[in-house]
Scaffold this active site. Sequence first.
Site, mmCIF file in Angstrom:
data_model
loop_
_atom_site.group_PDB
_atom_site.id
_atom_site.type_symbol
_atom_site.label_atom_id
_atom_site.label_comp_id
_atom_site.label_asym_id
_atom_site.label_seq_id
_atom_site.Cartn_x
_atom_site.Cartn_y
_atom_site.Cartn_z
ATOM 1 N N GLU A 163 0.798 -1.242 0.000
ATOM 2 C CA GLU A 163 0.000 0.000 0.000
ATOM 3 C C GLU A 163 0.824 1.283 0.000
ATOM 4 O O GLU A 163 0.765 2.067 0.970
ATOM 5 C CB GLU A 163 -0.938 0.026 1.213
ATOM 6 C CG GLU A 163 -1.980 -1.053 1.240
ATOM 7 C CD GLU A 163 -3.067 -0.802 2.299
ATOM 8 O OE1 GLU A 163 -2.891 0.100 3.140
ATOM 9 O OE2 GLU A 163 -4.092 -1.491 2.261
ATOM 10 N N GLU A 352 -5.450 -8.557 1.223
ATOM 11 C CA GLU A 352 -6.058 -8.278 2.541
ATOM 12 C C GLU A 352 -7.550 -8.025 2.374
ATOM 13 O O GLU A 352 -7.977 -7.357 1.424
ATOM 14 C CB GLU A 352 -5.478 -7.002 3.185
ATOM 15 C CG GLU A 352 -4.104 -7.137 3.754
ATOM 16 C CD GLU A 352 -3.625 -5.830 4.391
ATOM 17 O OE1 GLU A 352 -4.455 -5.041 4.895
ATOM 18 O OE2 GLU A 352 -2.405 -5.605 4.359
HETATM 19 C C1 NOJ Z 1 -4.155 -2.270 5.475
HETATM 20 C C2 NOJ Z 1 -2.778 -2.409 6.073
HETATM 21 O O1 NOJ Z 1 -1.944 -3.060 5.160
HETATM 22 C C3 NOJ Z 1 -2.781 -3.135 7.406
HETATM 23 O O2 NOJ Z 1 -1.519 -2.982 7.970
HETATM 24 C C4 NOJ Z 1 -3.896 -2.629 8.286
HETATM 25 O O3 NOJ Z 1 -3.845 -3.174 9.568
HETATM 26 C C5 NOJ Z 1 -5.219 -2.927 7.609
HETATM 27 N N1 NOJ Z 1 -5.267 -2.197 6.357
HETATM 28 C C6 NOJ Z 1 -6.435 -2.513 8.429
HETATM 29 O O4 NOJ Z 1 -6.460 -1.150 8.589
#
Ligand code: NOJ
Length: 446
Positions: A163, A352
């Site tokens: 990200e 994710e």
């Molecule tokens: C994206 C991130 O990569 C991760 O580190 C985070 O905990 C989650 N979103 C939830 O916010």
Amino acid sequence: MTFPKGFIWGAASAAYQTEGAWNADGKGENIWDDFCRTQGSIQNGDTGNTACDGYHRYGQDVHFLKAMNLSAYRFSINWPRILPEGRGSVNEKGLAYYDALVDTLLENGIIPCVTLYHWELPLALQKQGGWLNRETAEAFAEFASVIAKHFNGRVRNYFTLNEPQCFIALGYAQGLHAPGLMLPVHEQLACMHNTLLAHGLSVQALHEGSSAPIKAGLVSTGRLCYPAEDTPENKAAAKEATFALHEDDWLFTHHWCLDAAVFGRYPKDAPPSLRKFDESVPAGDWDIIKKNVDFIGVNIYNGRPVDRMGRDVPACPGFPRTAMKWPVTPEVMRYGPIWLHERYGLPLYIAENGQSCNDRIFLDGGVHDPDRIDFLRRYLRELKKAAQEVPLLGYFHWSLTDNFEWHQGYNERFGLIYVDYPTQRRIPKDSAYWYANTAKTNGEDI
Ligand code: NOJ
């Protein structure tokens, strides 16, 4: 009907959010170790110093992956655990920890999927400008090379950056995440460009460093719109709105990053600030940035419904929300992958997805999270529809265990496995049992 044959069911985590052991065995500091010390930066003054103590309890965590029938684990390597100063001398004890984790995964038939950068920038590099300094990209390539050589033949799947949109927007523009900066736009642009250089250089280093075949991609996030009504006009408008770029709303889009990495250029319709910056980019940079990637990882939590004019459709009063107050919008899981595949033509991982719930231990000793199960069923149903149209390689639930949710500290629980922080006891939530069955049946029951 199941998901495609060979579909990977996994779970994801990140080093700073789970490992703890912030100063163990010669580890250098990263920007989060430092940022958490700044008063007022994290809710409740929480830090990742201990987190889930994954550094000492990784064996239990692998046990849960196995018990849930998962075939892959996405985790990140804490850069200064390996290179305490960001580059230069290697900390063998840091490598030994990841040796143990990777070998335990392999012994249990679980594919290790390594994220090289989940925001654990060595503090030593931040002191030299961090992502604002072009040399950070070279240091990252050095790190990638150390990892590729060391894990040659054992790790075959790499995600370079997690990200970039988020760590630049929150860390370098809004000051909410480490390193807590609020830079002017032209410096945000420089950071962004340097992360792209880092991606390209690291893909090259991974291939050069590993004689065994590897696969590499990056993990993107950003605005994804979906049609409020399932009509051809509305779909076209949703896709267009997904890839629209406006001067005040483009940092959190997929395509500044993915167009650069996949096509070797910034979007043709870039807003003026990015166009102006683009004019100063040395032509040779695009050969560095554009590398063949094997897949795109995409993190999807929610999306924006739009009408057939591409305008946001306001949420109704009392709309479904997670504990973190993020809207529950399962349709994004169908359309998001389709838009991204139509644009880039590459296979996708959902790197994710998941939701934060107000989980707690019930009187009967269990952790009952029907809202998470409902969320997952809804999102995975939509993903199953997408899988009929585009090549989807797998799905990683965020997260394996509850963990440190950045500036929100331990307030948010995203795990399938509950962590009782005072004792570090792990308790599988109801969703863990549900997910185990989903993985076992390849999603047939959804
Ligand atoms: C994206 C991130 O990569 C991760 O580190 C985070 O905990 C989650 N979103 C939830 O916010």
